[in-house]
Design an enzyme around this catalytic site. Structure first.
Site, PDB file in Angstrom:
ATOM      1  N   HIS A  94       0.811  -1.204   0.000  1.00 46.75           N
ATOM      2  CA  HIS A  94       0.000   0.000   0.000  1.00 46.75           C
ATOM      3  C   HIS A  94       0.851   1.263   0.000  1.00 46.75           C
ATOM      4  CE1 HIS A  94      -4.198  -1.621   1.192  1.00 46.75           C
ATOM      5  NE2 HIS A  94      -3.525  -2.512   0.473  1.00 46.75           N
ATOM      6  N   HIS A 262      -2.085 -12.191  -2.455  1.00 47.81           N
ATOM      7  CA  HIS A 262      -3.090 -12.965  -1.733  1.00 47.81           C
ATOM      8  C   HIS A 262      -2.679 -14.416  -1.484  1.00 47.81           C
ATOM      9  CE1 HIS A 262      -6.444  -9.963  -3.102  1.00 47.81           C
ATOM     10  NE2 HIS A 262      -5.608  -9.450  -2.213  1.00 47.81           N
TER      11      HIS A 262
END
Length: 717
Positions: A94, A262
């Site tokens: 992020h 993920h």
């Protein structure tokens, strides 16, 4: 008028102010973006050199300490499955994922995630905990390790700790000390505002405003629940493709990053999101600078709420494997709601042994999940094809992800010469904009004599050098004069570079470079300097313009044409040029370009005034050329701009006549970019300094200093 969807970058040009004395006049030109990160805000002092400190860093010891921290769970914020890897990867991702190619802003290169608004974005919920967990590491290594480097390093080490072979890592990111004011995150007035309505970042069917990449205010990428929170993998695939393309990623890199991100960790949504307290910037003092505190439950471990989605994507969330594609492609999925009420997908049928164990209790098995973005990797035809290839070839997936992760976390660092450390990959990548080393020793006098005998005017030489250097972006260290890419596609055909005029100068410079063994890049800059010296001499000043040799010449094979297209200027206030009329005013576009070039308001002022009298306007335009001695480096622009014997009369949207008050006759013409230096109170103060009778020499010296700064902006030590 150009629409918002195709409008030029608005980041630093956003002038509206809602705080301080200028709140009374919100449309007044806001120069603050040119003065951010002043030395007074930096606690390290002017003598601090991060590069020198890095040379003292014990990188092997740092790796050991970080990997130990990753598996040392803390009671105040316990690690899922006893491993903080997923949390650290999300933090690094992020941080880096705010980068966008349109203006080069965002990214992990400054440690900006420590400050508002990023530290309090909804998509960054609980990343404040990750940075606090890292504090003992930062405390130990101190000045030898920036927060910007540590944030990315922790994510990279997390992958290594869980079994992934990374592509490499570079240190060298230097911290800032207060929020970046120049980054335009969107015009919405509320977090996670849906598309449509006032302030929407979308127009047309679903055209995302430039330069934005995220789909909502407060998100890094796309909404994991679907477009505007409504699940539809095909629609989400459209958003993903646009978002990742604006982060400089192709389809294969996009699938790799989604799957790789993920493969480890989990999403958190086992609770009521409404019970969370305010984010860090709004939290009460006793929360110690942390946010999103749940005062009704423990709010940690099994009770943590972050995205609202609950569950892991793979059977083994703390190890690198191909489990993501096994799970995604080998199961049918159905829409469900998480305990926090968020949309997520769960497998219709799954064997008990294929479920991941609970993050806190290994005796319990939990249901795996997929987001709408994950389902896009299965439902979109192009993404599906790539996913199937990765599924069949785990080694290829691992290699592709390693390279994509490296690109994601290093894209804003600029050329490879800025990289540092033992893990810097030997391979030079095309997206690093490679430039061969140039020669630093050659017959400089011969080059200068050849330039002077070339027949090119001072204006032609100055203009070509400026156009070559003005592409530099301090945001991601791309562009600039080094490499002489102005002679290559796509730059040689940019309308702002006046291709016909440019080709004439380049043909001469290439012949000079071939004869003297200097690089074309050096010849271009040196010629500009010679042009300025001649103009200064005509003005009565014998000034030597500093020159630093050693630039190299890039080749077309070293130049990604598509990647460089985003650097094309749509305006250049310094040469009084607009490609077309935009919603953004010309002076705002000038501010944006100035900030990207790393110039101050004073440097902007002196450069514009000097370039006007030197006759460097696009197409030979006379707008703003307030002098009868064109080509002479004088302070005439400022003298006549501040002369109250003249009045300014609008003649169009971006045109004015400068008329003599006594006769009403037009003396000169001008644009908004010219006249803002006489109307804006701050810029007028600078203009008055340069208009003074006793500051003619100061003007010339300051112009040369600012010019040299532009020419050398991309020469990194």
């Amino acid at each position: 008028m150009t629409s918002n969807a195709t409008c030029p970058v608005m980041s630093g040009a956003n002038t509206e102010s809602s705080q301080g004395p200028m709140a009374w006049w919100p449309k007044s030109l806001n120069l603050d973006i040119l003065h951010q990160h002043d030395a007074k805000t930096n606690p390290m002092g002017p003598s601090f050199n991060y590069r020198k400190e890095l040379k003292k860093l014990d990188i092997k010891a740092l790796k050991r300490d970080v990997k130990k921290l990753l598996t040392t769970s803390q009671d105040w914020w316990p690690a899922d499955w006893g491993h903080y890897g997923g949390l650290m990867i999300r933090m690094a991702w992020h941080s880096a994922g705010t980068y966008r190619i349109a203006d080069g802003r965002g990214g992990a290169g400054t440690g900006n995630q420590r400050f508002a608004p990023l530290n309090s974005w909804p998509d960054n919920t609980n990343l404040d905990k990750a940075r606090r967990l890292l504090w003992p590491i930062k405390k130990k290594y101190g000045n030898q390790l920036s927060w910007a480097d540590l944030i990315v390093f922790a994510g990279t080490m997390a992958y290594e700790s869980m079994g992934h072979k990374t592509f490499g890592f570079s240190f060298g990111r230097e911290d800032i000390w207060h929020p970046q004011k120049d980054i335009y995150w969107g015009s919405e007035k509320e977090w996670l505002q849906k598309s449509g309505g006032e302030g929407s970042r979308y127009s047309g069917e679903r055209d995302l405003s430039n330069p934005l990449a995220a789909v909502m205010m407060g998100l890094i990428y796309v909404n994991p629940e679907g477009v505007d929170g409504q699940p539809d993998p095909i629609k989400t695939a459209h958003d993903i493709r646009i978002t990742f393309a604006r982060m400089a990623m192709n389809d294969e890199e996009t699938v790799a990053l989604t799957a790789g991100g993920h493969t480890v960790g989990k999403a958190h949504g086992n609770g009521n999101a409404a019970k969370l307290g305010p984010p860090p910037e709004g939290a009460p003092l006793e929360e110690q600078g942390l946010g999103w505190i749940n005062q009704e439950t423990s709010g940690v471990g099994r009770d943590a709420v972050t995205s609202g989605i609950e569950g892991a994507w793979t059977s083994h969330p703390t190890q690198w494997d191909n489990g993501y594609f096994d799970m995604l492609l080998n199961h049918d999925w159905e829409l469900k709601k998480s305990p926090a009420g968020a949309w997520q997908y769960e497998p219709v049928k799954i064997k008990e042994q294929d479920k991941p164990v609970d993050a806190t209790d290994p005796s319990i098995r939990a249901m795996p999940i997929m987001t709408d973005a994950d389902m896009a990797m299965k439902m979109d035809p192009a993404y599906r094809k790539i996913s199937e290839r990765f599924h069949k070839d785990p080694a290829y997936f691992s290699e592709t992800f390693a390279r994509a992760w490296f690109k994601l976390t290093h894209r804003d660092m600029g050329p490879k010469v800025r990289y540092f450390g033992p893990d810097v990959p030997k391979e030079t990548l095309l997206w690093q904009d490679p430039i061969p080393a140039g020669r630093k020793t050659y017959d400089l006098k011969l080059v200068m004599s050849e330039i002077k005998a070339s027949g090119l005017s001072n204006s032609e030489m100055i203009t070509t050098a400026w156009d070559s250097a003005r592409t530099f972006r301090g945001s991601d260290k791309r562009g600039g004069a080094n490499g002489a890419r102005i002679r290559l596609a796509p730059q040689k055909e940019w309308i702002g570079n006046e291709p016909e005029r440019l080709s004439k100068a380049l043909a001469i410079y290439e012949a000079i470079a071939k004869k003297t063994k200097a690089s074309i890049a050096d010849v271009i800059v040196l010629a500009g300097n010679i042009g300025i010296e001649g103009a200064a001499k005509a003005g009565g000043f014998n000034i030597k313009v500093p020159f630093t040799p050693g630039r190299g010449d890039a080749t077309q094979a070293m130049t990604d044409v598509e990647s460089f297209e985003v650097l094309e200027p749509v305006a250049d206030g310094y040469r009084n040029w607009l490609k077309e009329n935009y919603v953004v005013t010309p002076e705002e576009l000038l501010l944006d370009r100035t900030q990207l070039m790393g110039l101050t308001a004073q440097e902007m002022t002196v450069l514009v005034g000097g370039l006007r009298v030197l006759g460097t306007n696009y197409g030979g335009s006379k707008h703003g050329v307030f002098t009868s001695k064109v080509g002479v480096l004088s302070n005439d622009f400022f003298v006549n701009l501040t002369n109250m014997n003249y009045a300014w009369k609008p003649t169009g949207r971006n045109s004015y006549d400068i008329v003599m008050r006594s006769t009403g006759k037009t003396k000169w013409t001008a644009t908004r970019v010219d006249l803002v230096f006489g109307s804006n109170s701050i810029l007028r103060a600078y203009s008055e300094v340069y208009a003074q009778d006793d500051n003619k020499k100061k003007f010339a010296e300051d112009f040369v200093a600012a010019w040299t700064k532009v020419m050398n902006a991309d020469l990194f030590k």
